[in-house]
Every structure is written in C-alpha cells, then in structure tokens.
Design an enzyme around this catalytic site. Structure first.
Site, PDB file in Angstrom:
ATOM      1  N   ASP A 175       5.443   0.862   5.279  1.00  0.00           N
ATOM      2  CA  ASP A 175       4.016   1.032   5.490  1.00  0.00           C
ATOM      3  C   ASP A 175       3.706   2.531   5.436  1.00  0.00           C
ATOM      4  O   ASP A 175       4.126   3.280   6.324  1.00  0.00           O
ATOM      5  CB  ASP A 175       3.636   0.443   6.857  1.00  0.00           C
ATOM      6  CG  ASP A 175       2.153   0.527   7.164  1.00  0.00           C
ATOM      7  OD1 ASP A 175       1.419   1.279   6.485  1.00  0.00           O
ATOM      8  OD2 ASP A 175       1.726  -0.157   8.114  1.00  0.00           O
TER       9      ASP A 175
ATOM     10  N   ASN B  34     -10.293   6.984  -3.824  1.00  0.00           N
ATOM     11  CA  ASN B  34     -11.275   6.903  -4.897  1.00  0.00           C
ATOM     12  C   ASN B  34     -12.080   8.195  -4.862  1.00  0.00           C
ATOM     13  O   ASN B  34     -12.026   8.949  -3.885  1.00  0.00           O
ATOM     14  CB  ASN B  34     -12.146   5.637  -4.810  1.00  0.00           C
ATOM     15  CG  ASN B  34     -13.018   5.606  -3.576  1.00  0.00           C
ATOM     16  OD1 ASN B  34     -13.734   6.563  -3.281  1.00  0.00           O
ATOM     17  ND2 ASN B  34     -12.973   4.506  -2.842  1.00  0.00           N
TER      18      ASN B  34
ATOM     19  N   GLY C  26      -7.039  -1.250  -1.051  1.00  0.00           N
ATOM     20  CA  GLY C  26      -5.651  -0.844  -1.242  1.00  0.00           C
ATOM     21  C   GLY C  26      -5.190   0.220  -0.267  1.00  0.00           C
ATOM     22  O   GLY C  26      -5.505   0.177   0.924  1.00  0.00           O
ATOM     23  N   VAL C  27      -4.451   1.190  -0.797  1.00  0.00           N
ATOM     24  CA  VAL C  27      -3.913   2.285   0.016  1.00  0.00           C
ATOM     25  C   VAL C  27      -5.046   3.041   0.706  1.00  0.00           C
ATOM     26  O   VAL C  27      -4.964   3.363   1.898  1.00  0.00           O
ATOM     27  CB  VAL C  27      -3.072   3.247  -0.853  1.00  0.00           C
ATOM     28  CG1 VAL C  27      -2.732   4.520  -0.100  1.00  0.00           C
ATOM     29  CG2 VAL C  27      -1.796   2.556  -1.331  1.00  0.00           C
ATOM     30  N   ASP C  28      -6.113   3.320  -0.023  1.00  0.00           N
ATOM     31  CA  ASP C  28      -7.240   4.074   0.514  1.00  0.00           C
ATOM     32  C   ASP C  28      -7.819   3.392   1.753  1.00  0.00           C
ATOM     33  O   ASP C  28      -8.016   4.022   2.798  1.00  0.00           O
ATOM     34  CB  ASP C  28      -8.304   4.225  -0.580  1.00  0.00           C
ATOM     35  CG  ASP C  28      -9.346   5.288  -0.284  1.00  0.00           C
ATOM     36  OD1 ASP C  28      -9.095   6.184   0.548  1.00  0.00           O
ATOM     37  OD2 ASP C  28     -10.417   5.229  -0.908  1.00  0.00           O
TER      38      ASP C  28
ATOM     39  N   SER D 144      -1.990   4.861  -8.593  1.00  0.00           N
ATOM     40  CA  SER D 144      -2.604   4.222  -9.767  1.00  0.00           C
ATOM     41  C   SER D 144      -1.984   2.887 -10.157  1.00  0.00           C
ATOM     42  O   SER D 144      -2.397   2.295 -11.151  1.00  0.00           O
ATOM     43  CB  SER D 144      -2.633   5.148 -10.992  1.00  0.00           C
ATOM     44  OG  SER D 144      -3.604   6.159 -10.820  1.00  0.00           O
ATOM     45  N   THR D 145      -1.011   2.374  -9.389  1.00  0.00           N
ATOM     46  CA  THR D 145      -0.344   1.137  -9.800  1.00  0.00           C
ATOM     47  C   THR D 145      -1.023  -0.127  -9.279  1.00  0.00           C
ATOM     48  O   THR D 145      -0.619  -1.228  -9.646  1.00  0.00           O
ATOM     49  CB  THR D 145       1.132   1.124  -9.371  1.00  0.00           C
ATOM     50  OG1 THR D 145       1.206   1.181  -7.938  1.00  0.00           O
ATOM     51  CG2 THR D 145       1.886   2.281  -9.986  1.00  0.00           C
ATOM     52  N   GLY D 146      -2.030   0.021  -8.452  1.00  0.00           N
ATOM     53  CA  GLY D 146      -2.733  -1.146  -7.934  1.00  0.00           C
ATOM     54  C   GLY D 146      -3.897  -1.508  -8.839  1.00  0.00           C
ATOM     55  O   GLY D 146      -3.712  -1.838 -10.016  1.00  0.00           O
TER      56      GLY D 146
END
Length: 171
Positions: free
Chosen positions: A10, A24, A32-34, A122-124
C-alpha cells in the site's frame, strides 16, 4: 545512484520521506492512486494543493512536472505530485513518463529526502502498458540526478505488477 527495489504493498502506508502521487493535473484528487493518497493523507493535502492552484499552478500541473506538499496523516513526510501521460499508440510519450520520475526525484532531493516510494505511474486509467512503464521508470530512476536520495521503492498493487517491475530491475 539510489538503491532501487520493488515491493507489493500500500503506497499510502510507506514509511519513506516521500510518496509520489500519480496525480491528475488539477491536483484536487481523483481516482486510483491519487484518490487513495488524498483519502489517506486527509484534508491537509487537499488544502496544500488548493494553495498551489491559487498560486503559480493556477492552470494545473503540466504532464511530467512535479510539485511537493505535506503528506498529511500518512507516515511519509511529503507527497510529490506528478502527472503521468496518457498512453498513445500513435505518439511516443515515453519522455514525459521518464520526466515524471526524474522531476519527482529532483523535487525529493531538493526537500532533502533520502527515501522515495513510487507507484506504477500511468499504468491505471492512463492505460500505459506495464512492461513498458516499468522499463521507462527503472531507467529514469537509475539515471536521475537526485543527490541524497539513497532508496527508491516501487510499490506495486499486486504480484503480477511486482514481477514485471522485478524483471525490469533485473534487466
């Protein structure tokens, strides 16, 4: 060159000086991560991002650039926000993805950070193929000029992503 490792875990729970946010451009949270970072860090991160937007980042953070805020309630000291590129089969945006890593490490070094945790930027939702993203990320970190940064940890969501980043590290 910092020591580079990858783990499954995590990102929001990493006890590092810096956690890198795949943000973003608005810096005001998202999915997502953000979204996870904004939820885990609490309102202090959003308040700091709003201050940046009210100042020199009124138009948002450009892709590939990086900026720091508090980490709020997370174990890390700072969050370095960077905006990854959306993958395109028609246009090579690899340098922008590499810039995310280089600029995040530059900001971390300027803060005096010794340890930095990255997601797979950028992978999501931005659909960058994981194997390509891993190669670009590992190469950018290995080549980055980040005085004082001793450890870079890629924190991956699952075992499959960990295997891909591990292969990039071994290459």
């Amino acid at each position: 060159m910092p020591r580079i490792e990858c783990v499954v875990g995590d990102l929001t729970q990493q006890d590092t000086d810096v956690v890198v946010n795949a943000a973003n451009s608005s810096l005001l949270g998202g999915g997502g991560v953000d979204g996870a970072i904004h939820r885990a860090g609490g309102p202090e991160i959003l308040a700091a991002c709003r201050e940046l937007r009210a100042g020199h980042l009124g138009g948002g953070l450009p892709t590939g650039q990086a900026v720091a805020t508090t980490a709020g309630r997370m174990p890390a000291r700072w969050v370095v926000h960077t905006v990854g590129p959306v993958f395109s089969a028609d246009e090579d945006r690899s340098e922008l993805l590499a810039d995310c890593h280089r600029n995040s490490l530059r900001v971390a070094a300027e803060l005096g950070a010794r340890t930095v945790a990255f997601p797979a930027i950028s992978t999501g939702i931005f659909r960058w193929p994981l194997d390509s993203a891993a190669r670009i990320a590992v190469a950018a970190v290995a080549e980055a000029d980040a005085p004082g940064v001793e450890l870079v940890r890629f924190v991956l969501f699952d075992e499959a992503a960990h295997a891909v980043f591990g292969a990039a590290l071994d290459a």
